[in-house]
Design a protein around this motif. Structure first.
Motif, PDB file in Angstrom:
ATOM      1  N   ASP A  30       0.817  -1.217   0.000  1.00  0.00           N
ATOM      2  CA  ASP A  30       0.000   0.000   0.000  1.00  0.00           C
ATOM      3  C   ASP A  30       0.850   1.266   0.000  1.00  0.00           C
ATOM      4  N   HIS A  31       2.112   1.157   0.460  1.00  0.00           N
ATOM      5  CA  HIS A  31       3.009   2.311   0.490  1.00  0.00           C
ATOM      6  C   HIS A  31       4.026   2.271  -0.657  1.00  0.00           C
ATOM      7  N   ASP A  32       3.671   1.551  -1.724  1.00  0.00           N
ATOM      8  CA  ASP A  32       4.448   1.545  -2.977  1.00  0.00           C
ATOM      9  C   ASP A  32       5.843   0.943  -2.836  1.00  0.00           C
ATOM     10  N   TYR A  33       5.997  -0.030  -1.955  1.00  0.00           N
ATOM     11  CA  TYR A  33       7.263  -0.752  -1.847  1.00  0.00           C
ATOM     12  C   TYR A  33       7.245  -1.965  -2.775  1.00  0.00           C
ATOM     13  N   LEU A  34       8.425  -2.343  -3.244  1.00  0.00           N
ATOM     14  CA  LEU A  34       8.597  -3.541  -4.052  1.00  0.00           C
ATOM     15  C   LEU A  34       9.187  -4.637  -3.171  1.00  0.00           C
ATOM     16  N   GLU A  35       8.556  -5.815  -3.170  1.00  0.00           N
ATOM     17  CA  GLU A  35       9.109  -6.923  -2.393  1.00  0.00           C
ATOM     18  C   GLU A  35      10.270  -7.553  -3.151  1.00  0.00           C
ATOM     19  N   ALA A  36      11.394  -7.717  -2.456  1.00  0.00           N
ATOM     20  CA  ALA A  36      12.601  -8.282  -3.064  1.00  0.00           C
ATOM     21  C   ALA A  36      12.921  -9.632  -2.439  1.00  0.00           C
ATOM     22  N   GLU A  37      13.706 -10.418  -3.151  1.00  0.00           N
ATOM     23  CA  GLU A  37      14.235 -11.673  -2.619  1.00  0.00           C
ATOM     24  C   GLU A  37      15.690 -11.774  -3.050  1.00  0.00           C
ATOM     25  N   THR A  38      16.593 -11.757  -2.087  1.00  0.00           N
ATOM     26  CA  THR A  38      18.023 -11.761  -2.382  1.00  0.00           C
ATOM     27  C   THR A  38      18.648 -13.072  -1.901  1.00  0.00           C
ATOM     28  N   LEU A  61      26.050 -18.115   5.215  1.00  0.00           N
ATOM     29  CA  LEU A  61      24.633 -17.785   5.275  1.00  0.00           C
ATOM     30  C   LEU A  61      24.516 -16.343   5.760  1.00  0.00           C
ATOM     31  N   HIS A  62      23.667 -15.566   5.108  1.00  0.00           N
ATOM     32  CA  HIS A  62      23.617 -14.152   5.472  1.00  0.00           C
ATOM     33  C   HIS A  62      23.049 -13.950   6.877  1.00  0.00           C
ATOM     34  N   THR A  63      23.585 -12.960   7.583  1.00  0.00           N
ATOM     35  CA  THR A  63      23.070 -12.597   8.905  1.00  0.00           C
ATOM     36  C   THR A  63      21.892 -11.641   8.774  1.00  0.00           C
ATOM     37  N   SER A  64      21.784 -10.993   7.631  1.00  0.00           N
ATOM     38  CA  SER A  64      20.636 -10.178   7.239  1.00  0.00           C
ATOM     39  C   SER A  64      20.772  -9.956   5.733  1.00  0.00           C
ATOM     40  N   PRO A  65      19.700  -9.524   5.059  1.00  0.00           N
ATOM     41  CA  PRO A  65      19.802  -9.268   3.614  1.00  0.00           C
ATOM     42  C   PRO A  65      20.355  -7.879   3.300  1.00  0.00           C
ATOM     43  N   GLU A  66      20.936  -7.216   4.282  1.00  0.00           N
ATOM     44  CA  GLU A  66      21.323  -5.811   4.153  1.00  0.00           C
ATOM     45  C   GLU A  66      22.233  -5.535   2.964  1.00  0.00           C
ATOM     46  N   LEU A  67      23.329  -6.281   2.840  1.00  0.00           N
ATOM     47  CA  LEU A  67      24.296  -5.973   1.788  1.00  0.00           C
ATOM     48  C   LEU A  67      23.687  -6.113   0.398  1.00  0.00           C
ATOM     49  N   CYS A  68      22.942  -7.190   0.182  1.00  0.00           N
ATOM     50  CA  CYS A  68      22.333  -7.400  -1.139  1.00  0.00           C
ATOM     51  C   CYS A  68      21.244  -6.373  -1.423  1.00  0.00           C
ATOM     52  N   MET A  69      20.472  -6.011  -0.412  1.00  0.00           N
ATOM     53  CA  MET A  69      19.407  -5.035  -0.631  1.00  0.00           C
ATOM     54  C   MET A  69      19.978  -3.647  -0.896  1.00  0.00           C
ATOM     55  N   LYS A  70      21.122  -3.346  -0.303  1.00  0.00           N
ATOM     56  CA  LYS A  70      21.738  -2.045  -0.573  1.00  0.00           C
ATOM     57  C   LYS A  70      22.264  -1.968  -2.004  1.00  0.00           C
ATOM     58  N   ARG A  71      22.614  -3.098  -2.585  1.00  0.00           N
ATOM     59  CA  ARG A  71      22.983  -3.101  -4.001  1.00  0.00           C
ATOM     60  C   ARG A  71      21.772  -2.723  -4.850  1.00  0.00           C
ATOM     61  N   LYS A  79      12.251   2.019  -3.054  1.00  0.00           N
ATOM     62  CA  LYS A  79      11.520   1.527  -1.883  1.00  0.00           C
ATOM     63  C   LYS A  79      11.394   0.009  -2.001  1.00  0.00           C
ATOM     64  N   ILE A  80      12.102  -0.724  -1.154  1.00  0.00           N
ATOM     65  CA  ILE A  80      12.123  -2.182  -1.222  1.00  0.00           C
ATOM     66  C   ILE A  80      11.978  -2.777   0.173  1.00  0.00           C
ATOM     67  N   PHE A  81      11.385  -3.978   0.229  1.00  0.00           N
ATOM     68  CA  PHE A  81      11.302  -4.689   1.506  1.00  0.00           C
ATOM     69  C   PHE A  81      11.482  -6.172   1.262  1.00  0.00           C
ATOM     70  N   GLN A  82      11.789  -6.899   2.330  1.00  0.00           N
ATOM     71  CA  GLN A  82      11.994  -8.337   2.235  1.00  0.00           C
ATOM     72  C   GLN A  82      11.694  -8.976   3.588  1.00  0.00           C
ATOM     73  N   ILE A  83      11.040 -10.136   3.550  1.00  0.00           N
ATOM     74  CA  ILE A  83      10.832 -10.969   4.733  1.00  0.00           C
ATOM     75  C   ILE A  83      11.546 -12.282   4.450  1.00  0.00           C
ATOM     76  N   THR A 101      13.316 -15.341  11.359  1.00  0.00           N
ATOM     77  CA  THR A 101      12.721 -14.566  10.270  1.00  0.00           C
ATOM     78  C   THR A 101      12.928 -13.083  10.535  1.00  0.00           C
ATOM     79  N   LEU A 102      13.341 -12.361   9.508  1.00  0.00           N
ATOM     80  CA  LEU A 102      13.644 -10.939   9.644  1.00  0.00           C
ATOM     81  C   LEU A 102      12.906 -10.134   8.576  1.00  0.00           C
ATOM     82  N   LEU A 103      12.365  -8.998   8.981  1.00  0.00           N
ATOM     83  CA  LEU A 103      11.821  -8.013   8.042  1.00  0.00           C
ATOM     84  C   LEU A 103      12.860  -6.918   7.853  1.00  0.00           C
ATOM     85  N   GLU A 104      13.182  -6.621   6.609  1.00  0.00           N
ATOM     86  CA  GLU A 104      14.148  -5.559   6.306  1.00  0.00           C
ATOM     87  C   GLU A 104      13.554  -4.680   5.212  1.00  0.00           C
TER      88      GLU A 104
END
Length: 254
Positions: A30-38, A61-71, A79-83, A101-104
């Protein structure tokens, strides 16, 4: 089917979890974010002093998707998000397990104060969608989710709750111990609390405050004494980031 089987007894919890995940996705869509999967396996984790990655073959194994999402963010995805599932070595206790499970989420052209507002709106939206309204029961008390949520600086929290000031705690190497034992259990007990402006050395990936470079533009959110979110204004200076990564690597080797 035996009703005392653990998986059977968890049916209601799994249904509630599914409802929460659906509500989270609806908020971001609803807030115009794109769901990503890294990727879950990465060649090298970010060098953070207090977080250890779990090896997976020659990678991790990643400790969070931070590095890939910043790419993705750097490539123009605003605007991107991932669960997703994440893994961290040595984290097992009453509040942590090695796999979780982490929301980023990330949004460009915003800072940590914008994210506080969005974080507040997210949790209020999820609570409403899940039928909880503005009051959440937790360990015998009701947490009031209505706005405004409490906001206090880390320095103020040490002055209010700890036996040393923030500087005194850092000088004595007691910052983390006092945070865990004397400050965190008192945060967010009546309504959610944002604690912000961490010492610069506790924000390896965060932008420093222009008016006080000893502080990082970072916050954590607490509800009922539990940390639910950690965020910061993104550091975008590559030279400064390389310098901090080198410093974190040196700390890990020492």
């Amino acid at each position: 089917m035996a009703e005392n089987w653990a998986l059977v007894r968890r049916r209601n919890a799994l249904r509630k979890r599914a409802t929460l995940l659906q509500a989270i996705r609806l908020f971001f869509i609803d807030h115009d974010y794109l769901e990503a999967e890294t990727p879950h396996r990465i060649p090298a984790p970010a060098p953070e002093f207090y977080i250890d990655a779990i090896p997976s073959g020659d990678w991790f194994l990643h400790t969070s998707p931070e590095l890939c999402m910043k790419r993705l963010l750097a490539a123009g995805y605003e605007k991107i998000f991932q669960i997703c599932r994440c893994w961290r070595a040595g984290e097992r206790g009453s509040l942590h397990i090695p796999e979780f499970t982490l929301l980023e989420w990330y949004r460009s052209d915003s800072d940590y104060r914008d994210l506080m507002v969005e974080c507040e709106a997210l949790i209020q939206s999820v609570a409403a969608h899940s039928g909880m309204g503005e009051s959440v029961p937790f360990h015998g008390r009701a947490i009031n989710l209505s706005s405004p949520w409490e906001r206090i600086s880390v320095g103020e929290a040490f002055d209010r709750f700890a036996r040393f000031s923030m500087k005194g705690a850092l000088d004595r190497n007691l910052f983390d111990e006092l945070m865990v034992k004397e400050i965190e259990p008192r945060l967010g007990m009546e309504r959610p609390t944002f604690i912000y402006d961490y010492p610069a050395e506790r924000g390896a990936l965060a932008r420093l405050k222009k008016e006080d470079p000893t502080l990082a533009e970072r916050f954590e959110l607490y509800i009922g004494g539990l940390e639910l979110a950690n965020a910061f204004s993104e550091l975008t200076d590559p030279d400064e980031q390389r310098k901090r990564f080198s410093s974190e690597e040196a700390r890990r080797r020492s």
